[in-house]
Design a protein around this motif. Structure first.
Motif, PDB file in Angstrom:
ATOM      1  N   ASP A 192      40.844 108.472 175.591  1.00 31.42           N
ATOM      2  CA  ASP A 192      39.839 108.273 174.550  1.00 31.42           C
ATOM      3  C   ASP A 192      38.735 107.312 174.980  1.00 31.42           C
ATOM      4  O   ASP A 192      37.865 106.951 174.164  1.00 31.42           O
ATOM      5  CB  ASP A 192      40.486 107.777 173.254  1.00 31.42           C
ATOM      6  N   GLY A 193      38.773 106.888 176.251  1.00 33.61           N
ATOM      7  CA  GLY A 193      37.731 106.018 176.776  1.00 33.61           C
ATOM      8  C   GLY A 193      37.989 104.540 176.611  1.00 33.61           C
ATOM      9  O   GLY A 193      37.197 103.717 177.065  1.00 33.61           O
ATOM     10  N   LYS A 194      39.090 104.180 175.957  1.00 34.50           N
ATOM     11  CA  LYS A 194      39.389 102.771 175.724  1.00 34.50           C
ATOM     12  C   LYS A 194      40.081 102.133 176.931  1.00 34.50           C
ATOM     13  O   LYS A 194      40.817 102.794 177.662  1.00 34.50           O
ATOM     14  CB  LYS A 194      40.292 102.611 174.497  1.00 34.50           C
TER      15      LYS A 194
ATOM     16  N   SER B  78      54.735  99.238 176.991  1.00 36.16           N
ATOM     17  CA  SER B  78      53.955  99.757 175.868  1.00 36.16           C
ATOM     18  C   SER B  78      52.465  99.575 176.129  1.00 36.16           C
ATOM     19  O   SER B  78      52.036  98.568 176.693  1.00 36.16           O
ATOM     20  CB  SER B  78      54.348  99.054 174.570  1.00 36.16           C
ATOM     21  N   PRO B  79      51.641 100.555 175.719  1.00 38.37           N
ATOM     22  CA  PRO B  79      50.194 100.462 175.943  1.00 38.37           C
ATOM     23  C   PRO B  79      49.563  99.378 175.068  1.00 38.37           C
ATOM     24  O   PRO B  79      49.968  99.151 173.931  1.00 38.37           O
ATOM     25  CB  PRO B  79      49.680 101.846 175.540  1.00 38.37           C
ATOM     26  N   TYR B  80      48.559  98.740 175.622  1.00 37.81           N
ATOM     27  CA  TYR B  80      47.841  97.672 174.919  1.00 37.81           C
ATOM     28  C   TYR B  80      46.355  97.912 175.076  1.00 37.81           C
ATOM     29  O   TYR B  80      45.834  97.980 176.199  1.00 37.81           O
ATOM     30  CB  TYR B  80      48.245  96.311 175.486  1.00 37.81           C
ATOM     31  N   ASN B  81      45.654  98.053 173.961  1.00 39.93           N
ATOM     32  CA  ASN B  81      44.194  98.224 173.950  1.00 39.93           C
ATOM     33  C   ASN B  81      43.555  96.951 173.421  1.00 39.93           C
ATOM     34  O   ASN B  81      43.504  96.731 172.205  1.00 39.93           O
ATOM     35  CB  ASN B  81      43.788  99.401 173.069  1.00 39.93           C
ATOM     36  N   PRO B  82      43.062  96.079 174.281  1.00 39.00           N
ATOM     37  CA  PRO B  82      42.468  94.827 173.806  1.00 39.00           C
ATOM     38  C   PRO B  82      41.184  95.072 173.038  1.00 39.00           C
ATOM     39  O   PRO B  82      40.446  96.026 173.310  1.00 39.00           O
ATOM     40  CB  PRO B  82      42.206  94.052 175.100  1.00 39.00           C
ATOM     41  N   ALA B  83      40.936  94.211 172.076  1.00 36.93           N
ATOM     42  CA  ALA B  83      39.685  94.277 171.312  1.00 36.93           C
ATOM     43  C   ALA B  83      38.561  93.648 172.125  1.00 36.93           C
ATOM     44  O   ALA B  83      38.796  92.847 173.037  1.00 36.93           O
ATOM     45  CB  ALA B  83      39.851  93.542 169.991  1.00 36.93           C
ATOM     46  N   SER B  84      37.344  94.010 171.790  1.00 39.50           N
ATOM     47  CA  SER B  84      36.193  93.420 172.460  1.00 39.50           C
ATOM     48  C   SER B  84      36.080  91.946 172.093  1.00 39.50           C
ATOM     49  O   SER B  84      36.105  91.596 170.908  1.00 39.50           O
ATOM     50  CB  SER B  84      34.915  94.156 172.060  1.00 39.50           C
TER      51      SER B  84
ATOM     52  N   ALA C 125      42.753 106.937 183.648  1.00 40.28           N
ATOM     53  CA  ALA C 125      41.891 107.204 184.794  1.00 40.28           C
ATOM     54  C   ALA C 125      41.372 105.897 185.370  1.00 40.28           C
ATOM     55  O   ALA C 125      41.363 104.862 184.694  1.00 40.28           O
ATOM     56  CB  ALA C 125      40.724 108.093 184.381  1.00 40.28           C
ATOM     57  N   GLY C 126      40.928 105.962 186.618  1.00 40.04           N
ATOM     58  CA  GLY C 126      40.351 104.791 187.271  1.00 40.04           C
ATOM     59  C   GLY C 126      41.268 103.590 187.208  1.00 40.04           C
ATOM     60  O   GLY C 126      40.801 102.463 187.039  1.00 40.04           O
TER      61      GLY C 126
ATOM     62  N   GLY D  33      32.950  94.616 175.176  1.00 42.13           N
ATOM     63  CA  GLY D  33      33.021  96.040 175.467  1.00 42.13           C
ATOM     64  C   GLY D  33      34.214  96.729 174.802  1.00 42.13           C
ATOM     65  O   GLY D  33      34.041  97.636 174.018  1.00 42.13           O
ATOM     66  N   PRO D  34      35.470  96.346 175.176  1.00 36.73           N
ATOM     67  CA  PRO D  34      35.794  95.324 176.172  1.00 36.73           C
ATOM     68  C   PRO D  34      35.763  95.891 177.592  1.00 36.73           C
ATOM     69  O   PRO D  34      35.977  97.084 177.808  1.00 36.73           O
ATOM     70  CB  PRO D  34      37.223  94.940 175.789  1.00 36.73           C
TER      71      PRO D  34
END
Length: 390
Positions: free
Chosen positions: A43-45, A54-60, A92-93, A111-112
């Motif tokens: 999703d680009g995050k 476990s996945p972690y998506n930090p906030a900006s 990715a990347g 961004g983050p």
């Protein structure tokens, strides 16, 4: 991140599993070894894995260089212990960072955007630490992972990939103790020819070798280094044609020659100025810079010219990369000695030492593993020195 020339346009086929198992084998000699996994989710995050996988998506964050709020260090456990394993979703990347004796410090920009550890900034809190990384992309088409020395040689790593049905792939990487050997050989090469190869060696405050950098990061110290060789190449192909095989059936081969304007021009209209040493080291500046809107033909010619110049085989082989002999790579007195020395230490000659090290007439030099049916990717963390205190 190193993007292999053959994989940059790979189409998704929705064939891979939802996750693969990432396993770590701690051979470092240190009981305190940690891993970090970071990449870009579908999703680009920005996504990192926590210690439990476990996945972690930090906030900006509100400001630049904000410390990462979560401790995402994955403890590898003691040498010889059971391998630490986590499940990795699509990303990715991505990079897998490994560090011994201490944790890495990560930061966020708005961004983050993740601020990666720096080997160029001596003020970075991670500069003096013993760390390295591997790279991967895991999408609907395949898992692609590689060991990269495009930036530097540090802590040696190895890769092993098991699959559901397509076989096992192993890249042993550099053996334990390779860093000091590479550093000494770079210094010896510089002393031998009165040049600056020894300046690629970074040492810590205690005098120990931290890493050996690619010449790309000291390009200013190699100004004109390859000029004589490049001049010979340009002179040769002003009198005879050069053929470059795209290795793509849809594109075929291109034939070029240096004209009166000093440019190497191919029969499809693509034209190249004579590169400078820095362009060869980086593979992405001057005539080798790939710009938006460039043709697929140009994108296929650039890697093959850059690879042949790094390996100093372009003068002797007018049909690139057809018939390239790995035994002749780096055989000229003036060549990419960083790449030469790194490859000489690799037991199977596989590992990216410059960005287009995957250009090949057949054999794989890139140090990559890939499969559409991955099960377990094991990263082996080898010791920087065969005797840690020796």
């Amino acid at each position: 991140m190193t993007a292999p020339i053959w994989a940059r346009g790979a189409a998704a086929m929705a064939a891979t599993p939802a996750t693969f198992t990432l396993s770590f084998e701690n051979r470092s000699g240190s009981g305190n070894a940690f891993a970090y996994v970071a990449g870009t989710a579908p999703d680009g995050k920005l996504v990192l894995l926590k210690a439990d996988g476990s996945p972690y998506n930090p906030a900006s964050p509100p400001a630049e260089h904000t410390p990462l709020p979560e401790d995402c260090a994955i403890p590898l456990g003691p040498v010889g212990g059971a391998p630490k394993q986590v499940q990795v979703p699509k990303m990715a990347g991505a990079r897998i960072y490994l560090v011994t004796d201490d944790k890495l410090e990560f930061f966020l920009n708005p961004g983050p955007a993740l601020v990666h550890p720096s080997f160029l900034n001596s003020g970075d809190p991670n500069f003096e630490k013993n760390w390295s990384f591997a790279e991967f992309t895991f999408n609907d088409a395949q898992l692609f992972a590689n060991i990269s020395y495009v930036d530097f040689v540090g802590m040696p790593l190895g890769l092993d990939l098991t699959t559901e049905s397509s076989g096992r792939q192993t890249v042993p990487g550099l053996p334990s103790g390779s860093l000091d050997q590479i550093c000494e050989e770079l210094k010896a090469q510089g002393a031998k020819e009165g040049s600056n190869w020894g300046e690629l060696v970074q040492t810590g405050q205690n005098g120990a070798n931290l890493r050996a950098m690619s010449a790309h990061y000291r390009a200013d110290r190699f100004d004109g280094y390859l000029d004589g060789y490049i001049d010979e190449v340009w002179k040769k192909y002003s009198g005879q044609p050069l053929t470059v095989d795209s290795q793509n059936p849809g594109l075929g081969k291109f034939t070029g020659q240096v004209g009166g304007d000093g440019r190497l021009t191919f029969d499809n209209g693509e034209s190249f100025d004579k590169p400078k040493t820095a362009d060869v080291w980086s593979c992405d500046s001057g005539p080798f810079a790939i710009k938006s809107g460039d043709s697929d033909a140009r994108k296929s010619i650039i890697p093959r010219l850059a690879a042949a110049l790094n390996r100093t085989t372009l003068l002797d082989n007018a049909n690139q990369p057809t018939g390239e002999d790995p035994a002749a790579f780096y055989g000229k007195p003036v060549t990419n000695h960083y790449a030469r020395i790194v490859h000489e230490k690799l037991p199977d000659n596989r590992g990216y030492a410059f960005p287009y090290d995957d250009v090949s007439p057949g054999p794989d030099f890139s140090g990559a593993v890939q499969a559409g049916d991955p099960v377990v990717l094991t990263v082996a963390v080898n010791a920087v020195r065969t005797m840690l205190n020796g």
